[in-house]
Design a protein around this motif. Sequence first.
Motif, mmCIF file in Angstrom:
data_model
loop_
_atom_site.group_PDB
_atom_site.id
_atom_site.type_symbol
_atom_site.label_atom_id
_atom_site.label_comp_id
_atom_site.label_asym_id
_atom_site.label_seq_id
_atom_site.Cartn_x
_atom_site.Cartn_y
_atom_site.Cartn_z
ATOM 1 N N VAL A 91 -7.714 0.729 14.538
ATOM 2 C CA VAL A 91 -7.553 -0.213 13.430
ATOM 3 C C VAL A 91 -8.769 -0.182 12.526
ATOM 4 O O VAL A 91 -8.659 -0.183 11.301
ATOM 5 C CB VAL A 91 -7.303 -1.636 13.981
ATOM 6 N N SER A 96 -4.486 3.090 12.106
ATOM 7 C CA SER A 96 -3.346 2.290 12.535
ATOM 8 C C SER A 96 -3.543 0.859 12.055
ATOM 9 O O SER A 96 -4.675 0.420 11.804
ATOM 10 C CB SER A 96 -3.194 2.305 14.067
ATOM 11 N N THR A 97 -2.441 0.157 11.948
ATOM 12 C CA THR A 97 -2.490 -1.261 11.604
ATOM 13 C C THR A 97 -2.363 -2.078 12.888
ATOM 14 O O THR A 97 -1.891 -1.570 13.917
ATOM 15 C CB THR A 97 -1.348 -1.617 10.647
ATOM 16 N N LYS A 198 -3.938 -10.388 11.522
ATOM 17 C CA LYS A 198 -2.861 -10.072 10.580
ATOM 18 C C LYS A 198 -2.479 -11.305 9.762
ATOM 19 O O LYS A 198 -2.280 -11.238 8.553
ATOM 20 C CB LYS A 198 -1.644 -9.558 11.356
ATOM 21 N N SER A 268 2.860 -1.426 3.773
ATOM 22 C CA SER A 268 1.821 -0.902 4.663
ATOM 23 C C SER A 268 1.050 0.234 4.007
ATOM 24 O O SER A 268 -0.173 0.331 4.149
ATOM 25 C CB SER A 268 2.452 -0.425 5.969
ATOM 26 N N ASN A 271 -1.277 -1.234 1.559
ATOM 27 C CA ASN A 271 -2.459 -1.775 2.226
ATOM 28 C C ASN A 271 -3.441 -0.681 2.620
ATOM 29 O O ASN A 271 -4.658 -0.880 2.607
ATOM 30 C CB ASN A 271 -2.031 -2.569 3.465
ATOM 31 N N ILE A 272 -2.907 0.493 2.970
ATOM 32 C CA ILE A 272 -3.782 1.604 3.347
ATOM 33 C C ILE A 272 -4.570 2.110 2.148
ATOM 34 O O ILE A 272 -5.772 2.386 2.231
ATOM 35 C CB ILE A 272 -2.951 2.738 3.976
#
Length: 713
Positions: A91, A96-97, A198, A268, A271-272
């Motif tokens: 993370v 990875s989230t 999160k 997602s 967000n990356i």
Amino acid sequence: MDSPQHIGDMTTSSIQNQLRGTHLSATCSTSISSAVYAGQKFIQLNLKVGENDAKTDAKNDAKDTINPTIVILRRVQDSFVNVSQLFAILVRLGHSTPDQVSSFLANEILSSSHYAGSIDGSVFYNDFRTHENPMLQGLWVSYDRAVALALRFDIYEFAKKLFLIDVHDYDRLPKQEKRSLADGDGVDVAAGSPKKRKASDAKPTSENSTNNSKNSAAGSVAAISISTNYPFAEPPLSLDDKNDDLVSSIKAKYGEVFNSDVAATTESIHNIFEPIMSRHQSHLLSVTDIPLDSNGKTALHFAATLAATNLVGAFVGLGLTSPIRGTSDGETPLVSAITVTNAMEKGNFSTLLKNWLYPCLWLVDNQRRSVLHHLASQASAKPDSTRAYTNQIIDYIVQTGGLRRFCEDIVPGQEDTHGNTSLHIAAETEARWLVQVLVELRADVNVANKQGIKPIDFDIVKDVVRGSSVEKGDYLIELIRSGLEVMDKNRELGIHDTDPQKPSQPANGHPPSQTPESASGKIFNSIQELLASTSQEYEAVIESKKQSVNELNKALRDSTIVTANNRFISRKVADNLAYLDNLKLQLNNINEKITTTKQEVPDANISDDDDADFDADEPFRIRSLYDKLGETDEIDEPSPEIIGELPSAAVLQARIKAYEDINSTMETELKALTDYSQLTAKFKKVVSHCTGVPIDEVDELLDGLLDTVEAQQ
């Protein structure tokens, strides 16, 4: 890195292998200490992780750079390791989230039989995700499985000290000072509770990211509708050395997306890329569509090859890639999608085309090959996917009103560097169905390539043009014909087709003379007329087909009867021929035997005449003595000549013995014929069995039986 596309269909693993190694390496600092939590002894690894691009970002905004310590615990009692804290490294690196980590732990550990149960009293994992002590929260697995997971996700080097230390050295380690969770350098929130992190991170950014995604999607679709390099695709992006750090960071994020085991979403992916996009907004446009391999393929090419609609939609929607960007050969993402079978197998090619890849329909590569050229070149090797993709492309073009432009610009007008149209290639590959489709689309069969060869020179094109080898009732063929009829009808009425990708404008700058209401009415009337005529023609065709089927059934029944009779007669003739051949063979054998006998006994005087008399005693007679005996019953003393003709004494004795045996046999048979005693005894037995009378009383019964038989006669 070269693309393996020439080998065959790309798979997810090959794409991932191509993108591996594009991420930046990470730096870290570690320390080992002993700790006690909830009355248990632990070996604690304190880990600080930072990426290389963090140094560059720190120069721009050092105050915003926060790098809290990750804590990973190993229990001294049984060497169990907190794998939730271990995966916090992924993370922190952005690979990875928290959701992906939680999903992996749930699927691979909690739901896996590999970790369920126990062997020899050793449990496989402990679920402490709701433990009252935040330092112990998470999933704990045995030492060997923790090492295997670290090696699997390439994070072993980060936790190497924790794995290599001996638990018996616990007392020798420096003690960990107790710290408050409120300290800025305390426990990483992701390591302690991924859900809390999160929840805290998503609230302020969720709505903004969704809006940004929608806005960027609309802007990118509008920006890519028309290529500045038309009719060619945009060439691969040329990168400046000054943007090397930014390019490396973007490649790292792409590698993170493609290597993820969890399906990515637009949010997602946003967000990356959000940290990079927010920091380098002014330079981001110059690195859009960055190539990921030596062939100039962008992330969109790879996503289209995988038929990953989530990736394609996110990349285009976020403005990271453009569908009109070509490779070094000028091939668009649409070409990458149709040259493999992934989109056909997943059934999402129509979605890819309608939403993102449609501008590629009107572009050609550096060899002036259109999408039809690529479909035709692979038609013989991949007939199923070629047919599926062609169906959906034509269906989309008809639905969007671009059939006229497609027929006028793409089908007849696009010739590659060798002068070959798509019809040339389809004819060369003997793709009969595609040849028929192109002919229906009014492809020019008389245009010659640079070698002077015309499509009409191929027999397969001649057959299609003559209609001798045309598929009947094909949906796409009927769709093309109907679409062309509507197009021709609109042209007669002065109604212009509208192309959503290429808006039409009047030549004089004034709007058309007819109003939208009148145009719509004419369109409606033309469609009604077309449907009515089509319905009548369809009913007439169906009726004629029924009559033809009935006639064929009657002819088939008659032919079946005739065939059965002929088959029976053929079998009888074959049997007679076989019997005749057998007789001929026997006759030949007899003739050969006769010939052989004649050769062996030339003086036997064997006659071929069946009626000729044959004397069996002739070979044994002494002719001079036999003649004298025939003249008189008595003969004088035999002369020396007669004695010389006689056989030897042994032969004469053998003959006398044979005659005596024959005479004895004849006398026995004569006696049996004249003596009825045996025959009478047999007859009595038969009468006794038939009448049920004892054999001693048969004689008394015979007289009455004889009278009864004579009376009946």
